[in-house]
Design an enzyme around this catalytic site. Structure first.
Site, PDB file in Angstrom:
ATOM      1  N   HIS A  63       0.848  -1.283  -0.005  1.00  8.38           N
ATOM      2  CA  HIS A  63      -0.026   0.036   0.140  1.00  8.38           C
ATOM      3  C   HIS A  63       0.966   1.029   0.038  1.00  8.38           C
ATOM      4  O   HIS A  63       2.059   1.278   0.451  1.00  8.38           O
ATOM      5  CB  HIS A  63      -0.907  -0.116   1.298  1.00  8.38           C
ATOM      6  CG  HIS A  63      -2.137  -0.896   1.051  1.00  8.38           C
ATOM      7  ND1 HIS A  63      -2.832  -1.272   2.047  1.00  8.38           N
ATOM      8  CD2 HIS A  63      -2.949  -1.168  -0.068  1.00  8.38           C
ATOM      9  CE1 HIS A  63      -3.942  -2.012   1.469  1.00  8.38           C
ATOM     10  NE2 HIS A  63      -3.963  -1.946   0.315  1.00  8.38           N
ATOM     11  N   ASP A  65       1.263   4.265   1.391  1.00  6.75           N
ATOM     12  CA  ASP A  65       1.843   4.780   2.343  1.00  6.75           C
ATOM     13  C   ASP A  65       3.047   4.031   3.137  1.00  6.75           C
ATOM     14  O   ASP A  65       3.741   4.528   4.155  1.00  6.75           O
ATOM     15  CB  ASP A  65       0.741   5.222   3.530  1.00  6.75           C
ATOM     16  CG  ASP A  65      -0.035   3.793   4.061  1.00  6.75           C
ATOM     17  OD1 ASP A  65      -0.336   3.082   3.286  1.00  6.75           O
ATOM     18  OD2 ASP A  65      -0.400   3.700   5.283  1.00  6.75           O
ATOM     19  N   HIS A 264       1.212   4.877  13.308  1.00  3.57           N
ATOM     20  CA  HIS A 264       0.337   4.936  12.155  1.00  3.57           C
ATOM     21  C   HIS A 264      -1.123   5.167  12.427  1.00  3.57           C
ATOM     22  O   HIS A 264      -2.058   4.600  12.384  1.00  3.57           O
ATOM     23  CB  HIS A 264       0.356   3.227  11.585  1.00  3.57           C
ATOM     24  CG  HIS A 264      -0.479   2.941  10.503  1.00  3.57           C
ATOM     25  ND1 HIS A 264      -1.616   2.891  10.136  1.00  3.57           N
ATOM     26  CD2 HIS A 264       0.309   2.856   9.120  1.00  3.57           C
ATOM     27  CE1 HIS A 264      -1.919   2.506   8.959  1.00  3.57           C
ATOM     28  NE2 HIS A 264      -0.955   2.399   8.260  1.00  3.57           N
TER      29      HIS A 264
END
EC number: 3.1.26.11
Length: 307
Positions: A63, A65, A264
């Site tokens: 992904h 990020d 996160h």
């Protein structure tokens, strides 16, 4: 030196205060970059960690990020002419994504990348200072968490060595061979030492709660774990394949973690004190709410007492 350097703590989208993911683990001679998100090069500049320092890159999943900083980081390795090989680990199912990111633009590749995909749950890789283990997490795409385990050693007990008259080069021989024969009596290493537990580091990103999370966290001296949501969004977290701060804290308590680093964070939250408040209801140990460009030391070694 064993410490975590935090480059970024955001999740899907960065904020004015939080860059996309990025974490560097200094572990003696190993310098491992985990999940380089966008902006990793610039964040490294702010921390003083250089591309030349890096010995290994670990990607949990593809992904954006967690991986969009790969092109710049890989190109920087060549720009700086890093003189040593740099290993790269990522889910094998994402090999096509890695290939695209590696050659996202034209550049003169001079750095030596050792590409070692993670092909199986529980795969182990020998690194300097221990073993790197990958565990399959529960997310919307193939995702692995990582665990670095140092083997147990031993701590010699000076008072017991002295009682047997063991000193100087004889101590080194006892360590190497495991025993010494003195005046008709064999003295074993176990008689004059105690086990020195090896240190353990765990890195857990995007996942719903699953057995692998506990396996990675077990007895970790330092656990870096996503806490994208607060408990009020537990249903949303499960749907998206993420953890809440409360879940991460309970994992840490049940797994015997010494220092817990939450990171996160969803861009929906501006006040991260809420994560600390929630986690402290479930975890009584050393808690860190990660902030960009900060350093978190690995706790001192556990010391076994002499029996």
């Amino acid at each position: 030196m064993r410490e975590l350097v935090v480059l970024g703590t955001a999740s899907q989208a960065p904020t004015r205060q939080r860059n996309h993911n990025g974490y560097v683990l200094r572990w003696d001679d190993e310098v491992i970059l985990f999940d380089p998100g966008e902006g990793t090069q610039r964040q490294l500049l702010h921390t003083g960690v250089t591309a030349t320092d890096l010995t290994r890159i670990c990607v949990t999943h593809f992904h954006g990020d967690h991986c969009l900083g790969l092109p710049g980081t890989i190109q920087r390795l060549s720009l700086d002419r890093v003189p040593h090989p740099v290993a790269v680990h990522f889910p094998a199912g994402g090999a096509e994504y890695f290939a695209r990111l590696r050659h996202a633009t034209s550049f003169h590749e001079t750095a030596e990348l050792v590409v070692e995909p993670i092909e199986a749950d529980g795969q182990r890789i020998t690194v300097r200072g221990g073993t790197l283990e990958a565990r399959r997490l529960r997310h919307s795409i193939e995702t692995y968490g990582y665990r670095l385990v140092e083997p147990d050693g031993c701590r010699m007990l000076p008072e017991r060595l002295s009682a047997y008259g063991i000193a100087g080069p004889a101590v080194g021989e006892l360590l190497r061979v495991g025993h010494l024969d003195l005046a008709g009596r064999r003295v074993t290493r176990d008689e004059v030492s105690v086990t020195r537990p090896g240190q353990r580091f765990a890195f857990v990103m995007d996942t719903a709660l699953c057995d692998a999370v506990y396996a990675l966290a077990e007895d970790a001296d330092l656990l870096v774990i996503e806490s994208t949501f607060l408990e009020s969004e537990t249903a949303l977290a499960a749907e998206a394949g993420h953890l809440t701060a409360a879940q991460a804290a309970r994992v840490a308590t049940e797994s015997g973690v010494r220092k817990l680093v939450l990171t996160h964070f969803s861009q929906r939250y501006s006040d991260l004190r809420r994560f600390a408040d929630e986690a402290r209801r479930h975890f009584a140990g050393d808690l860190v709410i990660a902030e960009d460009l900060t350093t978190v030391p690995v706790p001192p070694r556990r010391v076994a007492s002499a029996g």
